[in-house]
Structure formats: structure tokens, C-alpha cells
Design a protein around this motif. Structure first.
Motif, short mmCIF file in Angstrom:
data_model
loop_
_atom_site.label_atom_id
_atom_site.label_comp_id
_atom_site.label_asym_id
_atom_site.label_seq_id
_atom_site.Cartn_x
_atom_site.Cartn_y
_atom_site.Cartn_z
N LEU A 111 0.83 -1.20 0.00
CA LEU A 111 0.00 0.00 0.00
C LEU A 111 0.86 1.26 0.00
O LEU A 111 0.60 2.21 -0.74
CB LEU A 111 -0.93 -0.02 1.21
N THR A 169 2.37 1.99 -3.44
CA THR A 169 1.48 2.44 -4.52
C THR A 169 0.77 3.76 -4.21
O THR A 169 0.18 4.36 -5.10
CB THR A 169 0.41 1.37 -4.82
N THR A 170 0.82 4.22 -2.94
CA THR A 170 0.14 5.48 -2.61
C THR A 170 1.07 6.55 -2.05
O THR A 170 1.01 7.70 -2.46
CB THR A 170 -1.00 5.23 -1.59
N VAL A 222 -5.92 -0.27 -5.19
CA VAL A 222 -5.65 1.16 -5.35
C VAL A 222 -6.47 1.69 -6.52
O VAL A 222 -6.40 1.16 -7.63
CB VAL A 222 -4.15 1.43 -5.59
N GLU A 250 -7.01 4.83 -9.04
CA GLU A 250 -6.30 6.00 -9.56
C GLU A 250 -7.29 6.92 -10.26
O GLU A 250 -8.14 6.48 -11.03
CB GLU A 250 -5.20 5.57 -10.53
N CYS A 297 -4.42 11.10 -8.54
CA CYS A 297 -4.53 10.86 -7.10
C CYS A 297 -4.81 9.37 -6.86
O CYS A 297 -5.40 8.70 -7.71
CB CYS A 297 -5.64 11.71 -6.49
N PHE A 298 -4.40 8.88 -5.71
CA PHE A 298 -4.52 7.45 -5.41
C PHE A 298 -5.28 7.25 -4.10
O PHE A 298 -4.93 7.82 -3.07
CB PHE A 298 -3.13 6.80 -5.31
N LEU A 299 -6.31 6.40 -4.17
CA LEU A 299 -7.09 6.03 -2.98
C LEU A 299 -6.97 4.52 -2.79
O LEU A 299 -7.09 3.77 -3.76
CB LEU A 299 -8.56 6.42 -3.16
N SER A 300 -6.74 4.09 -1.57
CA SER A 300 -6.39 2.68 -1.36
C SER A 300 -7.22 2.03 -0.26
O SER A 300 -7.79 2.69 0.60
CB SER A 300 -4.90 2.58 -1.00
N VAL A 338 -6.04 12.68 -1.21
CA VAL A 338 -5.15 11.79 -0.45
C VAL A 338 -6.03 10.85 0.35
O VAL A 338 -7.04 11.27 0.92
CB VAL A 338 -4.24 12.60 0.51
N ASP A 339 -5.67 9.57 0.39
CA ASP A 339 -6.49 8.62 1.14
C ASP A 339 -6.22 8.72 2.64
O ASP A 339 -5.33 9.44 3.09
CB ASP A 339 -6.26 7.18 0.63
N ASN A 345 -2.58 8.20 4.24
CA ASN A 345 -1.48 9.14 4.00
C ASN A 345 -1.81 10.59 4.32
O ASN A 345 -1.08 11.49 3.93
CB ASN A 345 -1.05 9.04 2.52
#
Length: 418
Positions: free
Chosen positions: A175, A178-179, A290, A292, A297-300, A337-338, A341
């Protein structure tokens, strides 16, 4: 010799003695009662006569990381003082040793029972570091702190961490790779060798995993304006399995896709089955997803199987469906941002140049709220917080929070000039 001179030399000797007897994994075993620096009869007036003081063991990493970056000494009292087994735990002792390895000249004092810690940070040095993490917590527990510290070292960091790579408690290495790394690149932290690799995978409770994290040094952090996450364009993921049938990972993928295919066609989840010496010491499986967005932006979301011998076992189909629903919930929370993070983004905003930074977040987690309080203590920075409610026709999930601040203009004084 005058009396004042004698007091001066005595104080200088004690300081030198403390520097030479810092906590070190070479000299002390892992158990918390064996690496005491304060002995009976030692005058405790030395401990944190100045600096910030906190009570309890909560948010332990936040306080030590921000202390290291700001240069402010910190004293933490009453660490599990009312427990049957008081004082620092093994994973906290291991974290202190890791801090000791990446800094130069830090002073660490711990009282007889391990319930009081005094930390005076030294300079961030970096270089090649190897560390055996406590199996009580995942490597992600230590890696989150290293991500915050690594850009401000004197020399490029190359850290080799061994222990548990995947567990249900902490963010997994997959995680963070990738984020967190793409998020840091938005703040200008990039360059040759900026990478995180999983060499061996080890799940809880046995561990046996190994990862390497390399990060070049940077002098400054640039301000950012991340206010529009955009729509989700694709979902990627990794389903891993160790010391169980490889078919487990395929079952996870099928069940996760059964949920996600109703919303998006561009989904790819690859399977990672490590064998032999690279598979750690305990059986387990899990999934990291994840999403995208169009604006990068990345949410996981992620889930891991129940560690061997702890609690009820979980079926791979159930895990895959639950993880897919967790990802949909994270998309609903939204933001640039998830949840994992949020604190990393806020720290980089704080350390940026003296210009305005804006980041749109989903609802703040309790950990993030406490992190904001600590930022105010260590850097005297306060954020402007604006709640943004989506209109009914937009259908963009829950309430968002726009965080705005002016950076402190942090500059890496440790960086070697070439």
C-alpha cells in the motif's frame, strides 16, 4: 581549579558518557528491561528540563519524528505506568533503535521502569541502514516514519528492513509503495533510486519478510495545490499468498472483481505467490487495492487474513468482497489523499516553502487530528480548515475538508554540498 570549572567538566563528562551509551542493537537485547540508561541513584533532573513534555504512549512515533525534524527535545512520561507490565514495548524499543541508526548524536534516556523517555534529536545522517523490526508490528509501522524523515538526510538513505511485511494492523508495504511514493513525488521528492521493493514477503505473526527503501536527499519541499481529485479511471491491485495454495490468490481476485466490475471496466489485480525462502515463516494471504483518478490521485484499501493462531479464520472470497467494499468506502470519502497518507501530506505541506499549499482531504481520521495538534506544538503552524459539502447533483461522496497552510520554509541543513 575553581568550583565552577569542576561542575563544567563533570557536566561535559556526563554528556559524553550519554552519547557513548546510546541504545544500540549491538549492545542491548530487545527486551525492554535490559537497555536502561538511567541507573538507581542517577539524578533525573537531567531529563527534559527544557523542551516539550507529553503523557502516555499514544502517538509515540508522531512525537519522535516531529522532534527529529524540528530539533526540539521531547520527554514522554507515564508510558503504560498503570499496566501490569509497565513501560515501553519491544516494537517501540525497536523504533527507537531505528531512529538511532539514521541519526548522529541523538541522546536517549530511559528510566528504570521504562515509563519515562527523554529524546534529544541529533542530525539526520542516513546512508546504508539494516534493521530487524519487531514482529509485534509490521514493517509499515517503521516505514511510515522513514518516509517522513528520508528526504532530509545528509546522505541518500538505503534502508533494509526485515520483519512482518503484511498484517491486519499497519499499512502494508504494498500500500505504501502504490500510494505514499506517488504522493511524495507531487511535493518534488523524486529522483534516481527513489523506490520501495519487496524482496521477501512475511505475514504475521512469524514475519521473515524483507524490503529495501531507497530515497535521495532533497534540500527543499515545493508547495502544492491539490484541490480536484478527478474521477476514478482505473483500479489496480495485488493479491498475495504465502505458504498456502496459490489458488487462494485467484479466489480473492474473482470475488473482488465481482464487486468492482459493476462500477468500472478497467480493473487489473495481479497475483503474487512467493515460495520457499522468500515466503516468510507463517501462512497467510491478503489483498491491496488502489483506485487512480484522472488527476493522478490514489485512494487505497487493503485487508489481510487473520494471523495464524489468532481469532477466527477468514475465507478468501469473503476477504476479497470486504476489501472491494472498503475501497468503495474510501472513494466515497474521497479527497486527493487517502486516509492512510493524510498525516504524510500535512507534514510535507508544513515543511514546504513559505508559500500557500492546499490539499483536499476526506473526513479527517482521529490519528490525523492528533497529528495537527503535534504540528502546532513543534512547528507553530496552524491549518485553515474549510468543510466542503458536495451539491446534490454532483454526487461526489461525503463531505470534504480543504486544508490550507503556509509552509515554514524548511531547508535540509544536513544535505552534503557538492
Amino acid at each position: 581549579m575553581r568550583c565552577g570549572d569542576a561542575d563544567f567538566f563533570k557536566a561535559a563528562f556526563l554528556t559524553l558518557f550519554r552519547c557513548r551509551t546510546r541504545i544500540s542493537h549491538h549492545r542491548f537485547p530487545a527486551h525492554k528491561h535490559t537497555w536502561i540508561l538511567q541507573t538507581e541513584g542517577t539524578n533525573n533532573n537531567n531529563m527534559a528540563s527544557h523542551g516539550l513534555s507529553y503523557d502516555g504512549c499514544n502517538f509515540f512515533r508522531q512525537r519522535l519524528v516531529l522532534s527529529t525534524l524540528s530539533g526540539k527535545r521531547v520527554k514522554i512520561k507515564n508510558i503504560r505506568s498503570k499496566d501490569d507490565d509497565p513501560g515501553l514495548r519491544d516494537f517501540e524499543a525497536s523504533f527507537i533503535r531505528l531512529l538511532d541508526k539514521v541519526t548522529n548524536g541523538s541522546t536517549i534516556e530511559i528510566n528504570q521502569t521504562g515509563t519515562v523517555l527523554f529524546y534529544q534529536p541529533g542530525l539526520l545522517y542516513g546512508g546504508a541502514v539494516e534493521h530487524d523490526c519487531s514482529p509485534q508490528r509490521s514493517i509499515g509501522y517503521y516505514l511510515e516514519a522513514l518516509l517522513m524523515l528520508a528526504p532530509f538526510m545528509k546522505t541518500s538513505l538505503k534502508a533494509t528492513l526485515r520483519g512482518v511485511t503484511n498484517d491486519p494492523t499497519d499499512p502494508t508495504v504494498d500500500l505504501l509503495k502504490t500510494t505514499a511514493l506517488p504522493l511524495m513525488k507531487k511535493f518534488g521528492i523524486d529522483g534516481e533510486g527513489f523506490d520501495l521493493k519487496v524482496l521477501k514477503r512475511g505475514v504475521a505473526p512469524g514475519g521473515g519478510g524483507e524490503v529495501t527503501f531507497t530515497c535521495p536527499v532533497h534540500r527543499t519541499i515545493r508547495p502544492v495545490q491539490l484541490t480536484d481529485p478527478g474521477k476514478i479511471k482505473r483500479i489496480r491491485g495485488v493479491a498475495y499468498s504465502v505458504r498456502v495454495s496459490p489458488q487462494m490468490a485467484n479466489r480473492i481476485v474473482d470475488s473482488a472483481r465481482g464487486v468492482l466490475n459493476q462500477f468500472l471496466p478497467d480493473i487489473y489485480i495481479y497475483t503474487d505467490h512467493m515460495k520457499g525462502a522468500n515466503s516468510g515463516k507463517s501462512p497467510g494471504f491478503g489483498l491491496t487495492l488502489v483506485a487512480e483518478t484522472l488527476n493522478g490521485c490514489f485512494l487505497s484499501a487493503e485487508m489481510s487474513s487473520t494471523p495464524q493462531g489468532q481469532g477466527d479464520p477468514v475465507l478468501p472470497e469473503e476477504l476479497g468482497r470486504s476489501c472491494a467494499k472498503l475501497l468503495l468506502e474510501e472513494v466515497y470519502r474521497g479527497g486527493c489523499v487517502d486516509s492512510t497518507n493524510q498525516s504524510l501530506a500535512l507534514l510535507l505541506m508544513t515543511l514546504g516553502q513559505q508559500d500557500v499549499s492546499k490539499v483536499l482531504l476526506g473526513p479527517l481520521s482521529p490519528y490525523t487530528i492528533e497529528f495537527l495538534r503535534h504540528i502546532k506544538d513543534f512547528f507553530q503552524i496552524m491549518f485553515k480548515i474549510e468543510v466542503q459539502k458536495p451539491s446534490e447533483d454532483e454526487r461526489k461522496g461525503g463531505d470534504k475538508v480543504l486544508m490550507t497552510c503556509v509552509g515554514v520554509g524548511f531547508s535540509n541543513i544536513n544535505k552534503t554540498l557538492k
